[in-house]
Design a protein around this motif. Sequence first.
Motif, PDB file in Angstrom:
ATOM      1  N   ASN A 130       0.838  -1.199   0.000  1.00 46.18           N
ATOM      2  CA  ASN A 130       0.000   0.000   0.000  1.00 46.18           C
ATOM      3  C   ASN A 130       0.871   1.247   0.000  1.00 46.18           C
ATOM      4  O   ASN A 130       0.879   2.006   0.968  1.00 46.18           O
ATOM      5  N   PRO A 131       1.588   1.473  -1.097  1.00 52.00           N
ATOM      6  CA  PRO A 131       2.508   2.612  -1.138  1.00 52.00           C
ATOM      7  C   PRO A 131       1.775   3.961  -1.116  1.00 52.00           C
ATOM      8  O   PRO A 131       2.316   4.948  -0.645  1.00 52.00           O
ATOM      9  N   VAL A 132       0.524   3.987  -1.589  1.00 50.08           N
ATOM     10  CA  VAL A 132      -0.206   5.253  -1.672  1.00 50.08           C
ATOM     11  C   VAL A 132      -0.572   5.772  -0.278  1.00 50.08           C
ATOM     12  O   VAL A 132      -0.361   6.930   0.041  1.00 50.08           O
ATOM     13  N   HIS A 133      -1.144   4.902   0.560  1.00 53.19           N
ATOM     14  CA  HIS A 133      -1.587   5.353   1.882  1.00 53.19           C
ATOM     15  C   HIS A 133      -0.762   4.798   3.030  1.00 53.19           C
ATOM     16  O   HIS A 133      -0.775   5.345   4.120  1.00 53.19           O
ATOM     17  N   LYS A 134      -0.048   3.709   2.802  1.00 53.41           N
ATOM     18  CA  LYS A 134       0.789   3.084   3.833  1.00 53.41           C
ATOM     19  C   LYS A 134      -0.032   2.725   5.075  1.00 53.41           C
ATOM     20  O   LYS A 134       0.415   2.933   6.209  1.00 53.41           O
TER      21      LYS A 134
END
Lengths: 222, 230
Positions: A49-53
Amino acid sequence: MESQEVKLLGFWVSPFVHRVEWALKLKGVPYEYIEEDIFNKSPLLLELNPVHKKVPVLVHNQKVLAESFVILEYIDENWKQCPLLPQDPYDRAKARFWAKFAEEKILSDGAWRAARAKGDNREKALGSTIEALEKIEGELKGKGKFFGGESIGYLDLALGWISYMLPVWEDVGSIKIMDPTRFPATAAWMSEFVNHPAVKDSLPPRDKMIIYFEKRLKELEI
Amino acid sequence: MAEKGEEMKLLATWFSPFAYRVIWVLKMKGIEYEYVEEDLGNKSPLLLQSNPVHKKVPVLIHNGKPLAESLVIVQYLDNICKSSPVLPDDPYQRAMALFWSNFVEEKFTENIKKVLVLGGEEQAAGAKGAEAALATLEAQLAKKKSKFFGGESIGLVDIALGYISVWLEEIEEVGGIKVFDSEKFPCLAKWMQDFLEIPTVKENHPNKADLIPYLRYLRQVGPAVAFQHG
């Protein structure tokens, strides 16, 4: 049958994760749970989940999904037993509308904010949270055990955190938000929800939650 | 859909990008509807009754049943009318479309609103957030290698973000901050042009010149009044 590999990255006290777990349990979908320390995020989480972590992250046969409401809809479409969203398009739209409303007005900017705030900020946050709760109370009146009627559904899962987490925040923040005499339908629903077989035995221990949120309150005071 | 006896009403304002999301989808799907212009300074009883929770436009009223929140309305229209689908059939692709349209709303739209109506540090933070969101969207679009986020034809994410092809320049001008750099975001720059070329969009949007004075008015009255759209 295609092998179904379901993994769920979660954090023990996250209501966003609990929703997804309840959905999987209701539908009888086996899954592997991976506990994440959100204060020390694993390379796996950051990769998935690189966008929201953030958690929850669901991995189904190598397909990666994030955002709890998105995951709920995916689970509902992929596993047809025990439907979560109503069948009727208008009712589906209303369920989505109310889930979004509650998320914004009672969860994020509502109760947790009120619990942490002091003085004027507290009054304001409490006022708007209660206003929002009144609308939810209105939605529950005459509905039956749950928002969807006699069986638990999408909107119940979306608001379920109220039944076990809100009382903890009230305790820790020394604030009364859910007055059962003012919100009788909601109080009744809370009781039905925490006693539902898919929910009952999977809630985090209350004393552990108290310790956790006391700490967070100190760290996030506004 | 919307045959004789079916009543489809849209409560909207001529300058609302959120209303246009719904208009574009209604028109693309060939759904007939009655357009009702709302005066947000003097809200109609119908609006207050149909959207008592937020008191905002757009509101869709289908056979007397009201729905609010533009993206919820768009999903509903896709559910009841199968022509020109906005969401794919595959559950995973749908989930991706929902994820990215939520991202547009939370990380871009919420920030661009700040650029329009706020000042000082808050506005600067909004601009920074909006730009960061655009960078993520640029990367996503570049990865997809298709004309639109939805593939060769537009989908939910395009509908969610598409308003920037008409409103963004004006918001930047009125707010006094530049957020979009076509050199930093070449895919998005091309995408905006392609979006505007879609006949439904081309023929249905407010006059850019007319938007400026209205956006200035919103900036003047501040967030409480300005955010009457959803």
